[in-house]
Design a protein around this motif. Structure first.
Motif, short mmCIF file in Angstrom:
data_model
loop_
_atom_site.label_atom_id
_atom_site.label_comp_id
_atom_site.label_asym_id
_atom_site.label_seq_id
_atom_site.Cartn_x
_atom_site.Cartn_y
_atom_site.Cartn_z
N TRP A 125 -6.09 -9.54 1.52
CA TRP A 125 -4.72 -9.85 1.92
C TRP A 125 -4.63 -11.31 2.38
O TRP A 125 -3.53 -11.87 2.43
CB TRP A 125 -4.28 -8.90 3.05
CG TRP A 125 -4.15 -7.47 2.59
CD1 TRP A 125 -4.98 -6.45 2.91
CD2 TRP A 125 -3.14 -6.92 1.74
NE1 TRP A 125 -4.56 -5.28 2.31
CE2 TRP A 125 -3.43 -5.54 1.58
CE3 TRP A 125 -2.04 -7.44 1.08
CZ2 TRP A 125 -2.65 -4.68 0.81
CZ3 TRP A 125 -1.26 -6.59 0.30
CH2 TRP A 125 -1.56 -5.23 0.17
N LEU A 150 -5.39 5.66 -0.16
CA LEU A 150 -4.53 4.49 -0.22
C LEU A 150 -4.52 3.95 -1.64
O LEU A 150 -5.55 3.91 -2.32
CB LEU A 150 -5.04 3.42 0.74
CG LEU A 150 -4.80 3.68 2.24
CD1 LEU A 150 -5.45 2.58 3.07
CD2 LEU A 150 -3.31 3.75 2.53
N PHE A 161 -9.50 0.64 -1.92
CA PHE A 161 -9.43 0.43 -0.47
C PHE A 161 -10.37 1.41 0.22
O PHE A 161 -10.50 2.56 -0.21
CB PHE A 161 -7.98 0.61 0.02
CG PHE A 161 -7.07 -0.47 -0.49
CD1 PHE A 161 -7.01 -1.70 0.17
CD2 PHE A 161 -6.33 -0.28 -1.64
CE1 PHE A 161 -6.19 -2.71 -0.31
CE2 PHE A 161 -5.52 -1.29 -2.13
CZ PHE A 161 -5.45 -2.51 -1.47
N PRO A 162 -11.08 0.91 1.23
CA PRO A 162 -10.89 -0.37 1.94
C PRO A 162 -11.55 -1.59 1.31
O PRO A 162 -11.55 -2.67 1.90
CB PRO A 162 -11.52 -0.08 3.31
CG PRO A 162 -12.62 0.88 3.00
CD PRO A 162 -12.09 1.76 1.89
N ASN A 163 -12.11 -1.47 0.11
CA ASN A 163 -12.86 -2.58 -0.48
C ASN A 163 -12.05 -3.87 -0.62
O ASN A 163 -12.60 -4.97 -0.53
CB ASN A 163 -13.41 -2.18 -1.85
CG ASN A 163 -14.56 -1.20 -1.75
OD1 ASN A 163 -15.42 -1.34 -0.87
ND2 ASN A 163 -14.59 -0.21 -2.62
N ASN A 183 -9.38 -4.78 1.29
CA ASN A 183 -8.60 -5.14 2.47
C ASN A 183 -8.70 -6.62 2.84
O ASN A 183 -7.73 -7.23 3.30
CB ASN A 183 -9.03 -4.29 3.67
CG ASN A 183 -8.30 -2.94 3.71
OD1 ASN A 183 -7.24 -2.79 3.11
ND2 ASN A 183 -8.88 -1.98 4.41
N PHE A 184 -9.88 -7.20 2.63
CA PHE A 184 -10.07 -8.60 3.02
C PHE A 184 -9.26 -9.56 2.15
O PHE A 184 -9.09 -10.72 2.50
CB PHE A 184 -11.57 -8.96 2.96
CG PHE A 184 -12.13 -9.06 1.57
CD1 PHE A 184 -12.32 -10.30 0.97
CD2 PHE A 184 -12.47 -7.92 0.85
CE1 PHE A 184 -12.86 -10.40 -0.31
CE2 PHE A 184 -12.99 -8.00 -0.43
CZ PHE A 184 -13.18 -9.25 -1.01
N LEU A 234 -2.77 0.89 -4.40
CA LEU A 234 -2.16 -0.43 -4.52
C LEU A 234 -0.92 -0.33 -5.41
O LEU A 234 -1.01 0.11 -6.55
CB LEU A 234 -3.17 -1.42 -5.11
CG LEU A 234 -2.77 -2.90 -5.15
CD1 LEU A 234 -2.58 -3.44 -3.74
CD2 LEU A 234 -3.86 -3.69 -5.89
N SER A 241 -5.35 3.87 -7.09
CA SER A 241 -6.34 4.01 -6.02
C SER A 241 -7.74 3.65 -6.48
O SER A 241 -8.58 3.23 -5.67
CB SER A 241 -6.35 5.44 -5.48
OG SER A 241 -5.11 5.78 -4.91
N LEU A 259 0.83 -1.20 0.00
CA LEU A 259 0.00 0.00 0.00
C LEU A 259 0.87 1.25 0.00
O LEU A 259 1.91 1.29 0.64
CB LEU A 259 -0.92 0.01 1.23
CG LEU A 259 -2.06 -1.02 1.23
CD1 LEU A 259 -2.86 -0.90 2.51
CD2 LEU A 259 -2.96 -0.82 0.03
#
Length: 511
Positions: free
Chosen positions: A473, A446, A466-468, A470-471, A448, A458, A431
């Motif tokens: 990772w 944020l 993000f935050p879309n 985040n899960f 990528l 972004s 990030l």
């Protein structure tokens, strides 16, 4: 005559495409704009007739299509190149457009006036005093002396020879002349005449390159771009002979080498540069006042207009809030400044990278003119005081190095995607913070970052990653990925984003 006091939000100095683009966009956002133009003659004669396709999007944003519909232009022109080899080739396939630049500028100026933007011309600035947020300008006009108060100043007054210019490449000069169409086309073979009338031509030569095209008024313009020192050494004080000699020694222009000129020979400096003082507190530079690009790309008008739109975003970030909290004001100032300077150095870096690569491709690239322009080193203009240690120059060099180091990844075919395997963000991804435009203001988002991406991203499909994401990772089944993304962006968009990231290796499938 006594002073006439006026108060506006923004004063724009210069009514070329950069200044007019900024004025029209600022007015759309609700700002009171005053334009000052020093030229007494209008429309001004201009060079830079070629328009790249990206200008269309800018004109759409400014809602200026109707105003520009009557501007004389030639559309759908292809380009004949003698560049990579001595055998000419056709490129572009109808992408180029050639306009009457004077009429283009005049149409934008008329549109600005129709929309209520105040224009003083000719206007001479006698004095500027005050500070950011409270500038006072005394100007002289044929109607008398005026004082104007403004919150912000935009300098779009064109190229100058300030000490704060950093040359992005070795020196260049351009000379050009116009020929009557019948003199060009009537004395050569019909097939050649027809080609020259419907093609823009560009040819690499030992000491520079030639550009030629038919203009909307049916004249033909030919331009030579070369090193001024070489021209002085070979034919001192003989600019016309230097142009004719290069035409005579070319393949594409030799038929017009001795055609009588229909206009006086004109010349100007064409060295690309970056103005290191483009951001000052309460004062910004636009267009040629901020930067100049190597003319080889023919994208100077588009880039100047596009950068003006980005400068407007910076201004709107600063002025478009009623929050007077000093900490909030400082944050907005830093956001606006970083965004403006990043876009400025990025524009110059990308163009420098592209032109160096393009000069290296010339069939005559072993000659000194081409070698000096295909290298990665830059140098300061004569008399400049700034050098490689300036923050903007360092940023430009860093961005150029990133472009040189970037190797686009080969896209994985979607046919090889296994929907039964879980997905996750690739471990090489990370990030980063990025400056983005949201609702015409700068925001820090944020982004990528991954080696397969040219730059951190972004947004995709107008959706914030993000935050879309985040899960992701951690490994997730495809059905869960799509279901979770659909909740915020819809099924079709979630599928497009997932496929785009997977094809580039930013998402990986786990066996």
């Amino acid at each position: 005559m006594p002073d006439m006091d006026n108060a506006v939000d923004i004063i724009i100095i210069g009514a070329g495409p950069a200044g007019l683009t900024a004025a029209l966009r600022l007015q759309q956002l609700g700002y009171r704009v005053q334009m000052l133009e020093r030229s007494a003659t209008w429309p001004r004669p201009q060079i830079g007739e070629a328009l790249t396709p990206g200008v269309k999007n800018i004109i759409d944003m400014l809602d200026a299509n109707e105003a520009l519909a009557a501007v004389p232009h030639l559309a759908g022109l292809s380009t004949r190149l003698r560049w990579r080899s001595t055998t000419p080739e056709i490129a572009g396939h109808g992408d180029a457009a050639v306009i009457n630049r004077a009429a283009f500028d005049a149409a934008l100026l008329q549109l600005a006036r129709q929309r209520g933007i105040s224009v003083c011309m000719p206007a001479r600035i006698e004095d500027i005093s005050g500070t950011a947020g409270d500038w006072q300008l005394h100007i002289s006009t044929p109607a008398g002396r005026q004082q104007i108060t403004a919150r912000f100043i935009l300098d779009a007054g064109g190229r100058s020879n300030g000490a704060q210019q950093y040359a992005c490449a070795p020196r260049l000069s351009a000379m050009w002349v116009e020929l009557e169409a019948d003199q060009v086309f009537n004395n050569i073979a019909h097939n050649i005449a027809n080609e020259m009338a419907n093609l823009t031509q560009v040819e690499a030569l030992e000491h520079g390159w030639l550009w030629g095209t038919r203009l909307p008024d049916l004249r033909y313009r030919v331009m030579l771009v070369s090193d001024p020192q070489t021209a002085h050494q070979k034919m001192p004080g003989q600019a016309e002979n230097w142009l004719r000699w290069n035409c005579a020694n070319s393949e594409l222009f030799k038929t017009i080498a001795q055609v009588p000129y229909a206009s006086r020979l004109q010349a100007c400096t064409a060295t690309p540069y970056l103005a290191l003082d483009s951001w000052q507190d309460g004062r910004l530079k636009l267009g040629d006042a901020a930067f100049a690009l190597d003319p080889i790309s023919s994208s100077g008008v588009e880039k100047a207009m596009r950068f003006s739109l980005q400068a407007v975003v910076a201004i709107h970030t600063l002025l478009g809030s009623t929050d007077s909290n000093r900490y909030e004001c400082h944050d907005r100032y830093e956001l606006a400044r970083h965004f403006f300077e990043q876009r400025l150095t990025e524009t110059c870096a990308r163009h420098q990278y592209w032109t160096q690569s393009y000069y290296a491709q010339a069939w005559c690239s072993e000659h000194p003119f081409w070698q000096s322009r295909a290298g990665i080193a830059t140098n300061c203009a004569d008399g400049a005081v700034a050098g490689d240690d300036h923050p903007l120059v360092r940023a430009m060099h860093e961005q150029s190095a990133q472009l040189r180091d970037y190797q686009p990844a080969e896209l994985k075919p979607l046919s090889t995607f296994n929907p039964c395997q879980p997905l996750r963000i690739h471990p090489a991804a990370s990030l980063a913070e990025s400056y983005c435009v949201v609702d015409d203001r700068v925001q820090k988002q944020l982004a990528l970052s991954h080696p397969n991406l040219e730059r951190p991203i972004s947004f995709l499909e107008n959706q914030a990653l993000f935050p879309n994401l985040n899960f992701l990772w951690q490994p997730q089944p495809l059905a869960h990925v799509l279901l979770k993304l659909e909740q915020s962006m819809g099924r079709q968009t979630s599928q497009k984003i997932t496929a785009w990231l997977w094809q580039r290796g930013v998402l990986e499938s786990l066996a």
